[in-house]
Design an enzyme around this catalytic site. Sequence first.
Site, PDB file in Angstrom:
ATOM      1  N   GLY A  31       0.891  -1.153  -0.032  1.00  0.00           N
ATOM      2  CA  GLY A  31      -0.051  -0.024  -0.072  1.00  0.00           C
ATOM      3  C   GLY A  31       0.918   1.151   0.046  1.00  0.00           C
ATOM      4  CE  LYS A  34      -2.912  10.160   5.286  1.00  0.00           C
ATOM      5  NZ  LYS A  34      -3.766   9.005   5.247  1.00  0.00           N
ATOM      6  CG  PHE A  35       2.876  11.547   5.475  1.00  0.00           C
ATOM      7  CD1 PHE A  35       2.900  12.724   4.904  1.00  0.00           C
ATOM      8  CD2 PHE A  35       1.599  11.316   6.252  1.00  0.00           C
ATOM      9  CE1 PHE A  35       1.970  13.631   5.098  1.00  0.00           C
ATOM     10  CE2 PHE A  35       0.631  12.262   6.562  1.00  0.00           C
ATOM     11  CZ  PHE A  35       0.915  13.691   5.655  1.00  0.00           C
ATOM     12  CB  VAL A  37       5.889   2.469   0.428  1.00  0.00           C
ATOM     13  CG1 VAL A  37       5.748   3.491  -0.679  1.00  0.00           C
ATOM     14  CG2 VAL A  37       7.388   2.098   1.040  1.00  0.00           C
ATOM     15  CB  VAL A  38       2.724  -0.739   3.698  1.00  0.00           C
ATOM     16  CG1 VAL A  38       2.345  -1.932   4.448  1.00  0.00           C
ATOM     17  CG2 VAL A  38       2.077   0.714   4.518  1.00  0.00           C
ATOM     18  CG  ASP A 149      -8.479   7.923   8.172  1.00  0.00           C
ATOM     19  OD1 ASP A 149      -9.310   8.350   7.457  1.00  0.00           O
ATOM     20  OD2 ASP A 149      -7.145   8.110   7.858  1.00  0.00           O
TER      21      ASP A 149
HETATM   22  P1  ADP Z   1      -1.469   5.669   5.872  1.00  0.00           P
HETATM   23  O1  ADP Z   1      -1.501   6.412   7.329  1.00  0.00           O
HETATM   24  O2  ADP Z   1      -0.555   6.142   4.758  1.00  0.00           O
HETATM   25  O3  ADP Z   1      -2.726   5.634   5.269  1.00  0.00           O
HETATM   26  P2  ADP Z   1      -1.836   2.809   6.485  1.00  0.00           P
HETATM   27  O4  ADP Z   1      -1.428   2.240   7.681  1.00  0.00           O
HETATM   28  O5  ADP Z   1      -3.237   3.037   6.184  1.00  0.00           O
HETATM   29  O6  ADP Z   1      -1.172   3.918   5.778  1.00  0.00           O
HETATM   30  O7  ADP Z   1      -1.405   1.801   5.144  1.00  0.00           O
HETATM   31  C1  ADP Z   1      -1.513   2.171   3.929  1.00  0.00           C
HETATM   32  C2  ADP Z   1      -1.938   0.852   3.149  1.00  0.00           C
HETATM   33  O8  ADP Z   1      -0.943  -0.208   3.345  1.00  0.00           O
HETATM   34  C3  ADP Z   1      -3.382   0.282   3.750  1.00  0.00           C
HETATM   35  O9  ADP Z   1      -4.442   0.989   3.136  1.00  0.00           O
HETATM   36  C4  ADP Z   1      -3.150  -1.239   3.076  1.00  0.00           C
HETATM   37  O10 ADP Z   1      -3.666  -1.478   1.999  1.00  0.00           O
HETATM   38  C5  ADP Z   1      -1.648  -1.511   3.576  1.00  0.00           C
HETATM   39  N1  ADP Z   1      -1.543  -2.175   4.548  1.00  0.00           N
HETATM   40  C6  ADP Z   1      -1.143  -1.402   5.937  1.00  0.00           C
HETATM   41  N2  ADP Z   1      -0.793  -2.210   6.775  1.00  0.00           N
HETATM   42  C7  ADP Z   1      -0.913  -3.451   6.272  1.00  0.00           C
HETATM   43  C8  ADP Z   1      -0.723  -4.853   7.036  1.00  0.00           C
HETATM   44  N3  ADP Z   1      -0.557  -4.799   8.213  1.00  0.00           N
HETATM   45  N4  ADP Z   1      -0.951  -5.941   6.054  1.00  0.00           N
HETATM   46  C9  ADP Z   1      -1.117  -5.751   4.699  1.00  0.00           C
HETATM   47  N5  ADP Z   1      -1.356  -4.561   4.177  1.00  0.00           N
HETATM   48  C10 ADP Z   1      -0.906  -3.479   4.777  1.00  0.00           C
HETATM   49 MG    MG Z   2      -4.561   4.835   5.605  1.00  0.00          MG
END
Ligand code: ADP
Ligand code: MG
Length: 320
Positions: A31, A34-35, A37-38, A149
């Site tokens: 994913g 905003k700030f 990558v995951v 959120d």
């Molecule tokens: P942000 O604060 O930038 O929105 P998130 O924590 O929501 O970050 O993570 C961004 C995206 O990454 C999520 O919408 C999801 O698709 C993916 N993601 C986040 N955490 C996990 C996880 N533990 N396992 C699988 N995908 C994840």
């Molecule tokens: Mg998010």
Amino acid sequence: ERPALLTDIKVDIRTEPLTERYSLTPGKELGRGKFGVVRRCVEKHTGTEFAAKFVRKRRRGQDCRREVIHEVSMLELTSSCSRVINLHEVYETPSEMVLLLEYASGGDLFEQCVAEHTGAFSQEEVKVLMRQILEGVGFLHSNNIVHLDLKPQNLLLTSTNPLGDIKIVDFGLSRVVRENQELREIMGTPEYVAPETLNYEPITTATDMWSIGVLTYVMLTGISPFLGEDKQETFLNISQVNVSYTEEELEALDPSAICFIQAVLLKDPRARLSAEECLRHEWLRGPEWQPHTRKETCIGEEDPPHTPDKDPGVEELIVM
Ligand code: ADP
Ligand code: MG
């Protein structure tokens, strides 16, 4: 009047290179927020998969390390809840922080029910998922935590086939609500933001319940109920609670599902059902509680139909 961010964390922040103990899995990122990558990774000595959330410490020229520490702290506060993603470790480099999170291999609900219209959930699946979401949100609220959120992008699945369990993620905007301290802040994602947030009125646990209503609508129909042509129109739709209950997509639904949505998409936060009440609502409660006598009646909505844009729009953060 910014509410205090939490500063206490239990985890030891590691500063050695992440790759000493983890190997990043090549390929597509999980994913992009905003700030940062995951990305998927594997802990070398156990072979366990994790999701590594990389977050930049500097955003728009401001030091945001405090925000990341707050997010870590929130994850620690919620660690006993199985509906919230588990935090494993935290790393820090001069430019970013890395949160090693339990890996949810089913991806987020956005991919499942919005982006891929075809892969939308059945009504029964939505019920199963919504019960789990409400269990998690109920846990947060009983601990005076508001997520602020809640949206498909921040709700993950442990698997898709068979349908797995819900994990709530992204506590970046979440806050602890204190009895004697009012919380007013504009934040969240336009489509899911509650009227009181737009009006700069106090934020409470009921603010999350509004998002639960939007989420339920989206999961059942694929339509974002308040989305307008632009942000202004979306905000206007929200503050007027301009929601259509006459869309074609709603026709085949269990009437109690519509009742449920109407019982949370209410302008007055105090009138909305709580997470606990939602779990006892006719739509969601198990057959063991089903009364045999009468059906709950819905308030008929005779609003003129409006056609919201099906494009879910870009994720956007509103900051005052
Ligand atoms: P942000 O604060 O930038 O929105 P998130 O924590 O929501 O970050 O993570 C961004 C995206 O990454 C999520 O919408 C999801 O698709 C993916 N993601 C986040 N955490 C996990 C996880 N533990 N396992 C699988 N995908 C994840
Ligand atoms: Mg998010």
